[in-house]
Design an enzyme around this catalytic site. Sequence first.
Site, PDB file in Angstrom:
ATOM      1  N   ASP A  87       0.809  -1.221   0.000  1.00 42.03           N
ATOM      2  CA  ASP A  87       0.000   0.000   0.000  1.00 42.03           C
ATOM      3  C   ASP A  87       0.845   1.275   0.000  1.00 42.03           C
ATOM      4  OD1 ASP A  87      -2.606  -0.917  -0.205  1.00 42.03           O
ATOM      5  OD2 ASP A  87      -2.910  -1.092   1.963  1.00 42.03           O
ATOM      6  N   ARG A 112       0.418  -1.778   7.472  1.00 37.90           N
ATOM      7  CA  ARG A 112       0.980  -0.559   6.883  1.00 37.90           C
ATOM      8  C   ARG A 112       1.981   0.143   7.805  1.00 37.90           C
ATOM      9  NH1 ARG A 112      -2.814   3.306   3.451  1.00 37.90           N
ATOM     10  NH2 ARG A 112      -0.725   3.752   2.678  1.00 37.90           N
ATOM     11  N   ARG A 157      -9.948   5.754  10.627  1.00 39.59           N
ATOM     12  CA  ARG A 157      -8.493   5.595  10.686  1.00 39.59           C
ATOM     13  C   ARG A 157      -7.877   6.575  11.693  1.00 39.59           C
ATOM     14  NH1 ARG A 157      -6.552   2.677   6.185  1.00 39.59           N
ATOM     15  NH2 ARG A 157      -8.173   1.199   5.614  1.00 39.59           N
ATOM     16  N   HIS A 186     -11.372   7.331   4.592  1.00 38.88           N
ATOM     17  CA  HIS A 186     -10.436   8.451   4.748  1.00 38.88           C
ATOM     18  C   HIS A 186     -11.149   9.720   4.277  1.00 38.88           C
ATOM     19  CE1 HIS A 186      -6.484   5.923   4.347  1.00 38.88           C
ATOM     20  NE2 HIS A 186      -6.570   6.372   5.580  1.00 38.88           N
ATOM     21  N   CYS A 280      -4.968   9.696  -3.225  1.00 36.90           N
ATOM     22  CA  CYS A 280      -4.263   8.732  -2.377  1.00 36.90           C
ATOM     23  C   CYS A 280      -2.825   8.522  -2.846  1.00 36.90           C
ATOM     24  CB  CYS A 280      -4.969   7.380  -2.393  1.00 36.90           C
ATOM     25  SG  CYS A 280      -6.626   7.405  -1.741  1.00 36.90           S
TER      26      CYS A 280
HETATM   27  N1  ARG Z   1      -5.344   0.124   0.952  1.00 37.38           N
HETATM   28  C1  ARG Z   1      -5.097   1.401   1.542  1.00 37.38           C
HETATM   29  C2  ARG Z   1      -5.660   1.439   2.941  1.00 37.38           C
HETATM   30  O1  ARG Z   1      -6.731   0.912   3.128  1.00 37.38           O
HETATM   31  C3  ARG Z   1      -5.652   2.496   0.690  1.00 37.38           C
HETATM   32  C4  ARG Z   1      -5.284   3.859   1.166  1.00 37.38           C
HETATM   33  C5  ARG Z   1      -5.920   4.946   0.358  1.00 37.38           C
HETATM   34  N2  ARG Z   1      -5.367   6.202   0.667  1.00 37.38           N
HETATM   35  C6  ARG Z   1      -6.044   7.336   0.855  1.00 37.38           C
HETATM   36  N3  ARG Z   1      -5.370   8.434   0.991  1.00 37.38           N
HETATM   37  N4  ARG Z   1      -7.338   7.348   0.942  1.00 37.38           N
HETATM   38  O2  ARG Z   1      -5.076   1.959   3.854  1.00 37.38           O
END
Ligand code: ARG
Length: 287
Positions: A87, A112, A157, A186, A280
């Site tokens: 990612d 991550r 998040r 996000h 992203c």
């Molecule tokens: N697979 C990543 C996650 O779920 C995607 C992140 C997308 N990034 C963003 N800035 N919205 O963390």
Amino acid sequence: MTIADVAAAPRRRPGADVPPERVPSIRRYAMTAPTFFTVEYAINPWMDTSVTVDTHLAFNQWETLRQTYKELGHAVELIEPIVGLPDMVYAANGGMMVNGKAVTARFTYPQRAGESAAYAEWMTRHGYRPADTRHTNEGQGDLLVVGSIVLAGYGFRTQRQAHDEIAAILQMPVVSLELVDPRFYHLDTALAVLDATTIAYYPPAFSDPSRTKLLELFPDAIEVGSADAYVLGLNAVSDGLNVVLPAAATGFAEQLRTAGFRPIGIDLSELLKGGGSVKCCTLEVHP
Ligand code: ARG
């Protein structure tokens, strides 16, 4: 500019049919190539580990995005991708740089976590002294600069408590917005910053009090419909005139044109499989 100034900024006359003149400015972006991109875990509703990813196509689509920025005259710097961190291509989550200050990301999911140090090291090499937060924050995924304030998402998040830490580190006012729909996990999946006083957003992604807050701060905001939101149309990057956005968000592109912006659609279908698109993949180095 303070929060009150944003709310007091001049508005178009109701009924005025000529959109304001949009003025672009040169931006600095950092991007990480999808060299090691796969969907090998699922941490948001867009991700399905049984779907195959065409890494070659992902790379070409990402390269088109990078070239588009360069053709618009923006500076694009590259961050070295790391094997085992699929990612990392979503560079926006790597941290936050603005006002001469920087924040290191603290990721929600262990998959991550390893990205934080890589992005912090990059920020350090670029003259920043990135500060850590005790609560989780996923960088520009949830932290969006509008003029001299920061809009900050929470609910999935970034933790609400991190917003206070971030306001102190950046020495900027932070407006907290609650996200309520897991597909828009996000802030940058539900809200796009178009210039220092203009945003676009998808109202159903926010709690009622946060919608009220957005209406007060940005009465002229572009409200985007479900069809565009569900192709991550709001995951867009604007230089004040040119708005680079997912190509499938054709309704939003039309709204942008009507408002005097110049939409530029990009197909990032492979990166959508990870739950991300244009914004992203773009970490903006704000002056
Ligand atoms: N697979 C990543 C996650 O779920 C995607 C992140 C997308 N990034 C963003 N800035 N919205 O963390």
